[in-house]
Enzyme design. Sequence first.
Site, short mmCIF file in Angstrom:
data_model
loop_
_atom_site.label_atom_id
_atom_site.label_comp_id
_atom_site.label_asym_id
_atom_site.label_seq_id
_atom_site.Cartn_x
_atom_site.Cartn_y
_atom_site.Cartn_z
N ASP A 268 0.87 -1.16 0.00
CA ASP A 268 0.00 0.00 0.00
C ASP A 268 0.92 1.23 0.00
OD1 ASP A 268 -2.29 1.72 0.64
OD2 ASP A 268 -1.33 1.86 2.60
N ASP B 44 0.04 5.24 1.07
CA ASP B 44 -0.06 6.19 2.19
C ASP B 44 -0.27 5.43 3.52
OD1 ASP B 44 -0.01 8.59 3.46
OD2 ASP B 44 -1.75 9.44 2.45
MG LIG Z 1 -2.75 3.17 3.56
#
Ligand SMILES: [Mg+2]
Length: 254
Positions: free
Chosen positions: A10, A12
């Site tokens: 992933d 952020d």
């Molecule tokens: Mg995230």
Amino acid sequence: MKQYRAFCFDLDGTVYRGKEAIPAAIKFIRTLREKQLDYFFVTNNSSKTPSQIKEALLRFGVEASEKQIYSSAFVTAKYVKEHFGQAKVFVIGQDGIRYALGQHNIHIVEENPDVVVMGIDRMITYQKLAKACLAVQNGATLIGTNEDIRVPTEAGFQPGNGSFVKLVAQVCNVEPIFLGKPSPAILEMIRQGHGYQKSEMVMIGDNYDTDILCGIRFGCDTVHVNTGAVSTEKVKEKELQPTYCVQDLSEFEL
Ligand SMILES: [Mg+2]
């Protein structure tokens, strides 16, 4: 940590937080690169093109090619191509989703669409939402790039794409189709594109409801990092547990 061939990250809360890099993640990815292990970035953000994401990663010291970047925009465009190849599509969204649909030669229209595709649009208006509602009532299929209701920021939560898709769905009394995490569609695309076994892949993320559930639904191992949206404490309360829970990626030797 078990040996894997493909590491799916992933962005952020996992690789960076807002404008700040997460050093343990950056170091981990550098080691993967040195050891020539495969890594991918899997993001629900449909607003940016792969080249914009690549540039953003480079600012955090992470080198990646566009082929290593899988966004909800890309998986949505691929889905529309496969299931509605000849359809006319009305789009609410920014650069990323428009670029991805363009790459797949999707016919984008303003009137009488067969499909409504919604990605995050920070210039969304009542008019755009009303137009989407009317199209769906006239029979258009409603597709959302991702179903995130809220997006964490330094100041607090801001509305995510899912909020707007669900608004349209409620007005029209339909069930939308969502392609981003936690749908396993992105991980399946990576698997098919590179010929991995599920057991050779691992999904790494900070958000239980998107990243970890995506990995669990797909059927690969998962790593929850305590560097973002959802704390380890909260993850421990869940019925389905990730394979590993770590503070950050410095806990793993490669
Ligand atoms: Mg995230």
